[in-house]
Write a protein that holds these residues in place. Structure first.
Motif, mmCIF file in Angstrom:
data_model
loop_
_atom_site.group_PDB
_atom_site.id
_atom_site.type_symbol
_atom_site.label_atom_id
_atom_site.label_comp_id
_atom_site.label_asym_id
_atom_site.label_seq_id
_atom_site.Cartn_x
_atom_site.Cartn_y
_atom_site.Cartn_z
ATOM 1 N N PRO A 275 -7.762 -3.391 2.214
ATOM 2 C CA PRO A 275 -6.341 -3.410 1.845
ATOM 3 C C PRO A 275 -5.464 -3.792 3.026
ATOM 4 C CG PRO A 275 -7.409 -1.446 0.985
ATOM 5 C CD PRO A 275 -8.398 -2.097 1.903
ATOM 6 N N GLN A 276 -4.352 -4.478 2.732
ATOM 7 C CA GLN A 276 -3.436 -4.940 3.766
ATOM 8 C C GLN A 276 -2.199 -4.037 3.822
ATOM 9 O OE1 GLN A 276 -4.435 -7.536 5.752
ATOM 10 N NE2 GLN A 276 -6.327 -7.392 4.553
ATOM 11 N N TRP A 277 -1.326 -4.310 4.788
ATOM 12 C CA TRP A 277 -0.136 -3.481 4.985
ATOM 13 C C TRP A 277 0.764 -3.477 3.753
ATOM 14 C CZ3 TRP A 277 4.796 -5.337 4.543
ATOM 15 C CH2 TRP A 277 4.942 -6.735 4.531
ATOM 16 N N TYR A 278 0.805 -4.601 3.038
ATOM 17 C CA TYR A 278 1.703 -4.675 1.886
ATOM 18 C C TYR A 278 1.208 -3.801 0.729
ATOM 19 C CZ TYR A 278 -1.680 -8.402 0.819
ATOM 20 O OH TYR A 278 -2.833 -9.130 0.615
ATOM 21 N N HIS A 279 -0.095 -3.514 0.690
ATOM 22 C CA HIS A 279 -0.595 -2.567 -0.299
ATOM 23 C C HIS A 279 -0.031 -1.169 -0.017
ATOM 24 C CE1 HIS A 279 -3.972 -5.601 -0.760
ATOM 25 N NE2 HIS A 279 -3.558 -5.432 -1.997
ATOM 26 N N LEU A 280 -0.014 -0.787 1.258
ATOM 27 C CA LEU A 280 0.511 0.529 1.624
ATOM 28 C C LEU A 280 2.016 0.605 1.376
ATOM 29 C CD1 LEU A 280 -1.444 1.080 4.974
ATOM 30 C CD2 LEU A 280 -2.009 1.923 2.694
ATOM 31 N N ALA A 281 2.738 -0.473 1.720
ATOM 32 C CA ALA A 281 4.181 -0.488 1.485
ATOM 33 C C ALA A 281 4.486 -0.436 -0.012
ATOM 34 C CB ALA A 281 4.794 -1.741 2.115
ATOM 35 N N GLY A 282 3.719 -1.192 -0.795
ATOM 36 C CA GLY A 282 3.912 -1.161 -2.243
ATOM 37 C C GLY A 282 3.607 0.211 -2.817
#
Length: 309
Positions: A275-282
């Motif tokens: 998973p990438q950073w945008y998964h965590l932000a989302g």
């Protein structure tokens, strides 16, 4: 089980069901070049029906008069939920991107909320509407990989038309289940819908096998069919039927917003895609929004109907 216990179970399933459901993303990607879309869908729902029959077969026979009376509804629900949202979504996924699929399906809960309001007078509270809006933004953020410029790079293909049809079909499947009253309990009714889906799928599967060079039915293909039947098939649809009965179509549709997050976790576990950073932000935007939108209130009790039991 008391009404309070059923409601608590439904709220738990709202968070758990997408974990199982999102396995279909991985199965669909793994099936390309291994098993044809209609063959996969027909195998999926035929096997799911066989697994369910030991639990509901006697009751279906005892209620055969109601089964005959509702055969048209079962056929329509089978076509929308098992054929279009089964085989056609696999077909569309072969010629479009995951970004486009995510953007198109993100509109489904909004469509369900609008249709539910007009058909069942299922009104969402202001907090629920706010939660749905924030969750929608979170999903779009994940789909665009955290870069809004990716929206400018979106190019639509013929496959997107198939995915749009699937999204609209899911709206219809979700809302009509609740709109049409049924004399059958939830699981026997689901079995009837599966029968309707298999009946609709069969001629299109034969046509697909005739028109497209057939693929060998390997052990890999059979594994995918079994996995699709059990996880995003039987278990997910039984849980979704229970959710619609207890929470209504609007709040039940919120689980679609969790799909991209859980799908990324499945891809990490099964395919090694970290998973990438945008998964965590989302996730930071989606998860509290789902909690806000799923809170009790805004849905009249008279709107909760249609799945029997």
């Amino acid at each position: 089980m008391t009404p309070t216990q059923r409601h608590r179970l439904a709220l738990l399933l709202l968070w758990v069901t997408p974990v199982i459901w999102s396995s279909n993303y991985v199965i669909a990607r793994a099936a390309k070049g291994v098993v044809l879309p209609h063959v996969l869908a027909l195998g999926r729902w035929s096997l799911a029906l066989l697994l369910l029959m030991p639990w509901v077969g006697r009751e279906l026979w005892a209620r055969r008069a109601q089964v005959r009376a509702e055969w048209r509804q079962s056929l329509v629900l089978g076509a929308t939920g098992m054929w279009i949202c089964g085989a056609i979504v696999y077909l569309g996924g072969q010629s479009t991107t995951a970004t486009n699929i995510g953007l198109i399906y993100a509109a489904a809960p909004v469509g369900i909320a609008i249709a539910s309001r007009h058909l069942m007078h299922e009104h969402a509270s202001r907090g629920q509407r706010l939660g749905m809006g924030l969750a929608l933004l979170g999903v779009i953020f994940v789909v665009l990989k955290g870069d809004w410029h990716n929206l400018l790079a979106v190019r639509f293909t013929p496959g997107d038309g198939w995915i749009l049809l699937c999204m609209l079909s899911w709206v219809a499947y979700s809302v009509l289940q609740q709109h049409w009253r049924s004399a059958l309990p939830a699981q026997p009714r689901l079995a009837c819908i599966m029968i309707g889906g298999v009946v609709v799928l069969l001629p299109f599967t034969l046509l697909e096998v005739w028109l497209v060079p057939p693929l060998p039915l390997t052990a890999h293909a059979l594994t995918l069919i079994v996995a699709a039947a059990i996880l995003p098939g039987l278990l997910s649809y039984v849980a979704y039927a229970f959710l619609i009965r207890e929470l209504g179509a609007t709040r039940s549709s919120l689980l679609l917003y969790l799909g991209p997050l859980y799908g990324s976790l499945n891809a990490w576990w099964l395919l090694g895609e970290v998973p990438q950073w945008y998964h965590l932000a989302g996730a930071a935007l989606i998860l509290p929004s789902i909690w806000l939108a799923s809170r009790k209130g805004g849905v009249p009790g008279s709107a909760r109907r249609g799945l029997g039991g």
